[in-house]
Design a protein around this motif. Structure first.
Motif, PDB file in Angstrom:
ATOM      1  N   ASP A  36     -53.053  40.819  37.284  1.00 33.83           N
ATOM      2  CA  ASP A  36     -51.960  40.068  36.679  1.00 33.83           C
ATOM      3  C   ASP A  36     -51.048  39.493  37.750  1.00 33.83           C
ATOM      4  O   ASP A  36     -50.937  40.016  38.858  1.00 33.83           O
ATOM      5  N   THR A  37     -50.385  38.410  37.412  1.00 33.91           N
ATOM      6  CA  THR A  37     -49.429  37.770  38.308  1.00 33.91           C
ATOM      7  C   THR A  37     -48.018  38.256  37.990  1.00 33.91           C
ATOM      8  O   THR A  37     -47.774  38.821  36.913  1.00 33.91           O
ATOM      9  N   PRO A  38     -47.056  38.027  38.901  1.00 32.66           N
ATOM     10  CA  PRO A  38     -45.672  38.403  38.579  1.00 32.66           C
ATOM     11  C   PRO A  38     -45.160  37.737  37.302  1.00 32.66           C
ATOM     12  O   PRO A  38     -44.407  38.346  36.535  1.00 32.66           O
ATOM     13  N   GLN A  39     -45.568  36.490  37.082  1.00 26.70           N
ATOM     14  CA  GLN A  39     -45.135  35.793  35.863  1.00 26.70           C
ATOM     15  C   GLN A  39     -45.644  36.511  34.620  1.00 26.70           C
ATOM     16  O   GLN A  39     -44.912  36.657  33.630  1.00 26.70           O
ATOM     17  N   GLN A  40     -46.909  36.956  34.648  1.00 29.35           N
ATOM     18  CA  GLN A  40     -47.452  37.682  33.500  1.00 29.35           C
ATOM     19  C   GLN A  40     -46.749  39.027  33.311  1.00 29.35           C
ATOM     20  O   GLN A  40     -46.379  39.408  32.196  1.00 29.35           O
ATOM     21  N   ARG A  41     -46.577  39.747  34.400  1.00 29.68           N
ATOM     22  CA  ARG A  41     -46.048  41.106  34.298  1.00 29.68           C
ATOM     23  C   ARG A  41     -44.587  41.134  33.884  1.00 29.68           C
ATOM     24  O   ARG A  41     -44.142  42.078  33.219  1.00 29.68           O
ATOM     25  N   LEU A  42     -43.830  40.103  34.242  1.00 28.05           N
ATOM     26  CA  LEU A  42     -42.376  40.170  34.081  1.00 28.05           C
ATOM     27  C   LEU A  42     -41.814  39.316  32.965  1.00 28.05           C
ATOM     28  O   LEU A  42     -40.645  39.489  32.586  1.00 28.05           O
ATOM     29  N   SER A  43     -42.590  38.394  32.411  1.00 30.33           N
ATOM     30  CA  SER A  43     -42.026  37.436  31.457  1.00 30.33           C
ATOM     31  C   SER A  43     -41.449  38.110  30.221  1.00 30.33           C
ATOM     32  O   SER A  43     -40.407  37.698  29.698  1.00 30.33           O
ATOM     33  N   ARG A  44     -42.092  39.153  29.722  1.00 29.17           N
ATOM     34  CA  ARG A  44     -41.585  39.896  28.567  1.00 29.17           C
ATOM     35  C   ARG A  44     -40.805  41.138  29.000  1.00 29.17           C
ATOM     36  O   ARG A  44     -39.894  41.579  28.308  1.00 29.17           O
ATOM     37  N   PHE A  45     -41.186  41.688  30.143  1.00 28.53           N
ATOM     38  CA  PHE A  45     -40.573  42.932  30.603  1.00 28.53           C
ATOM     39  C   PHE A  45     -39.090  42.765  30.927  1.00 28.53           C
ATOM     40  O   PHE A  45     -38.250  43.563  30.481  1.00 28.53           O
ATOM     41  N   VAL A  46     -38.754  41.735  31.694  1.00 33.62           N
ATOM     42  CA  VAL A  46     -37.365  41.571  32.137  1.00 33.62           C
ATOM     43  C   VAL A  46     -36.405  41.400  30.962  1.00 33.62           C
ATOM     44  O   VAL A  46     -35.398  42.124  30.868  1.00 33.62           O
ATOM     45  N   PRO A  47     -36.659  40.476  30.027  1.00 31.50           N
ATOM     46  CA  PRO A  47     -35.717  40.375  28.898  1.00 31.50           C
ATOM     47  C   PRO A  47     -35.661  41.635  28.035  1.00 31.50           C
ATOM     48  O   PRO A  47     -34.609  41.932  27.456  1.00 31.50           O
ATOM     49  N   THR A  48     -36.761  42.382  27.965  1.00 28.00           N
ATOM     50  CA  THR A  48     -36.745  43.635  27.202  1.00 28.00           C
ATOM     51  C   THR A  48     -35.815  44.652  27.854  1.00 28.00           C
ATOM     52  O   THR A  48     -35.037  45.327  27.170  1.00 28.00           O
ATOM     53  N   ILE A  49     -35.860  44.756  29.188  1.00 31.89           N
ATOM     54  CA  ILE A  49     -34.984  45.697  29.891  1.00 31.89           C
ATOM     55  C   ILE A  49     -33.521  45.241  29.813  1.00 31.89           C
ATOM     56  O   ILE A  49     -32.608  46.063  29.694  1.00 31.89           O
ATOM     57  N   PHE A  66     -44.159  39.928  49.636  1.00 32.87           N
ATOM     58  CA  PHE A  66     -44.425  40.380  48.266  1.00 32.87           C
ATOM     59  C   PHE A  66     -43.142  40.714  47.506  1.00 32.87           C
ATOM     60  O   PHE A  66     -42.905  40.170  46.414  1.00 32.87           O
ATOM     61  N   PRO A  67     -42.273  41.604  48.023  1.00 27.21           N
ATOM     62  CA  PRO A  67     -41.051  41.901  47.267  1.00 27.21           C
ATOM     63  C   PRO A  67     -40.172  40.661  47.038  1.00 27.21           C
ATOM     64  O   PRO A  67     -39.593  40.503  45.961  1.00 27.21           O
ATOM     65  N   ARG A  68     -40.085  39.808  48.036  1.00 24.52           N
ATOM     66  CA  ARG A  68     -39.245  38.617  47.887  1.00 24.52           C
ATOM     67  C   ARG A  68     -39.797  37.679  46.811  1.00 24.52           C
ATOM     68  O   ARG A  68     -39.040  37.114  46.014  1.00 24.52           O
ATOM     69  N   SER A  69     -41.110  37.502  46.788  1.00 18.65           N
ATOM     70  CA  SER A  69     -41.694  36.588  45.799  1.00 18.65           C
ATOM     71  C   SER A  69     -41.632  37.169  44.395  1.00 18.65           C
ATOM     72  O   SER A  69     -41.338  36.453  43.429  1.00 18.65           O
ATOM     73  N   VAL A  70     -41.880  38.480  44.257  1.00 21.04           N
ATOM     74  CA  VAL A  70     -41.786  39.115  42.940  1.00 21.04           C
ATOM     75  C   VAL A  70     -40.347  39.082  42.438  1.00 21.04           C
ATOM     76  O   VAL A  70     -40.081  38.764  41.267  1.00 21.04           O
ATOM     77  N   ASN A  71     -39.403  39.395  43.309  1.00 22.39           N
ATOM     78  CA  ASN A  71     -38.005  39.393  42.897  1.00 22.39           C
ATOM     79  C   ASN A  71     -37.528  38.003  42.498  1.00 22.39           C
ATOM     80  O   ASN A  71     -36.704  37.862  41.580  1.00 22.39           O
ATOM     81  N   ALA A  72     -38.043  36.970  43.176  1.00 23.19           N
ATOM     82  CA  ALA A  72     -37.659  35.601  42.818  1.00 23.19           C
ATOM     83  C   ALA A  72     -38.073  35.290  41.379  1.00 23.19           C
ATOM     84  O   ALA A  72     -37.318  34.662  40.615  1.00 23.19           O
ATOM     85  N   VAL A  73     -39.267  35.742  40.994  1.00 17.37           N
ATOM     86  CA  VAL A  73     -39.732  35.537  39.618  1.00 17.37           C
ATOM     87  C   VAL A  73     -38.879  36.358  38.646  1.00 17.37           C
ATOM     88  O   VAL A  73     -38.442  35.859  37.603  1.00 17.37           O
ATOM     89  N   ALA A  74     -38.626  37.624  39.006  1.00 23.76           N
ATOM     90  CA  ALA A  74     -37.818  38.488  38.137  1.00 23.76           C
ATOM     91  C   ALA A  74     -36.405  37.926  37.947  1.00 23.76           C
ATOM     92  O   ALA A  74     -35.852  37.965  36.834  1.00 23.76           O
ATOM     93  N   ILE A  75     -35.833  37.406  39.018  1.00 17.72           N
ATOM     94  CA  ILE A  75     -34.466  36.869  38.941  1.00 17.72           C
ATOM     95  C   ILE A  75     -34.409  35.661  38.016  1.00 17.72           C
ATOM     96  O   ILE A  75     -33.453  35.491  37.246  1.00 17.72           O
ATOM     97  N   GLN A  76     -35.444  34.825  38.051  1.00 18.82           N
ATOM     98  CA  GLN A  76     -35.463  33.674  37.156  1.00 18.82           C
ATOM     99  C   GLN A  76     -35.515  34.123  35.694  1.00 18.82           C
ATOM    100  O   GLN A  76     -34.766  33.613  34.844  1.00 18.82           O
ATOM    101  N   PHE A  77     -36.365  35.120  35.408  1.00 19.95           N
ATOM    102  CA  PHE A  77     -36.424  35.639  34.035  1.00 19.95           C
ATOM    103  C   PHE A  77     -35.112  36.319  33.648  1.00 19.95           C
ATOM    104  O   PHE A  77     -34.677  36.237  32.492  1.00 19.95           O
ATOM    105  N   LEU A  78     -34.486  37.001  34.612  1.00 17.90           N
ATOM    106  CA  LEU A  78     -33.211  37.660  34.351  1.00 17.90           C
ATOM    107  C   LEU A  78     -32.142  36.638  33.991  1.00 17.90           C
ATOM    108  O   LEU A  78     -31.399  36.816  33.009  1.00 17.90           O
TER     109      LEU A  78
END
Length: 281
Positions: A36-49, A66-78
């Motif tokens: 899975d990609t960060p977009q797949q893993r986080l798109s529903r997870f972040v708003p749920t949390i 890796f942490p910087r790229s994953v966090n960038a995706v998470a921050i956008q969803f946040l």
């Protein structure tokens, strides 16, 4: 380049950013991303949390891509969910003393800490966060830090952690039941089994199915047969997307409790959007 030179299909079973695109655009006909990609893993997870635990997040990770790229995706969803970044901090790989960072997080006003510290760093962070009372003050979550592959180091310190993954042993389907039994018997393995092992097992099942569909092991017909292939793997029902060669697959909200990853919510099949975030240049 090695794949293109060899002219052989390549299955990539690890999680991570999209690697199936071509530098000039389009999809590499020989490359398939099964993780899975960060977009797949986080798109529903972040708003749920955000809904469960609050909008103010503190991001802590190791200082590499890796942490910087994953966090960038998470921050956008946040931000899309109405949340805000209290702080975003990166520490060198090999950091063993996280107590100063944990003190900062504890006094930051954040309601959620999202960790992308990895390997032994993630173990050190989790242990010291538990000992420093961070779990009592906020929701501890993240990815990579809490992967089952490192649970041997987390054991006894990670109860209550919420994370997101494509796989958990608790998934109830016949393929997963068979996989778990075979894995434990083969390796005499007692800890929670992770998504990497499940994905490698699944890759062989997909390979077998594609070869049967193509009636050939020749690269071109075999790769073509992979496109749109749908079947049940240990993580559930999956499909190789025709347009980007990435696996549309289930993503789960997991909670670590009693030495197991409990499924709190099944987010269903999630597809990666096009070639967003592709790292092939």
């Amino acid at each position: 380049p090695l794949i293109d030179q060899a002219k052989k299909p390549f299955f990539y079973p690890l999680d991570g950013e999209d690697k199936t695109c071509l530098p000039g655009g389009g999809t590499n006909p020989l490359v398939f991303g099964l993780g899975d990609t960060p977009q797949q893993r986080l798109s529903r997870f972040v708003p749920t949390i955000v809904e469960q635990a609050g909008k103010d997040w503190y991001f802590i990770g190791n200082d590499y891509v890796f942490p910087r790229s994953v966090n960038a995706v998470a921050i956008q969803f946040l931000q899309d969910a109405g949340g805000s970044v209290v702080a975003e901090e990166y520490v060198p790989l090999g950091t063993s003393d996280y107590r100063p960072v944990i003190d900062k997080i504890a006094n930051s006003g954040a309601t959620v800490v999202f960790s992308t510290t990895v390997g032994t760093d993630g173990v050190a962070f989790t242990k010291q966060a538990r000992e420093g009372g961070l779990f009592d003050r906020m929701t501890v979550t993240g990815v990579a830090t809490f992967a089952p592959e490192v649970y041997g180091g987390l054991q006894g310190f990670a109860d209550g952690v919420l994370t997101s993954d494509r796989y958990a042993e608790a998934i109830d389907n016949p393929v997963n039941t068979e996989f778990i039994a075979a894995f434990r018997e083969t390796y005499d393995y007692q800890l929670p089994i992770g998504g990497t092992a499940a994905a490698c097992y699944g890759a062989i099942l997909l390979w077998r199915e594609a070869a049967a569909k193509a009636n050939s092991f020749e690269p071109e017909p075999f790769a073509k047969a992979c496109e749109g292939l749908a079947m049940t793997l240990p993580q559930g029902d999956v499909e190789i997307e025709v347009d980007n060669h990435l696996l549309k697959q289930p993503i789960y909200l997991l909670k670590i409790e009693n030495d197991a990853y409990q499924i709190e919510e099944d987010f269903g099949q999630i597809a990666h959007p096009g070639h967003e975030g592709c790292s092939v240049v």
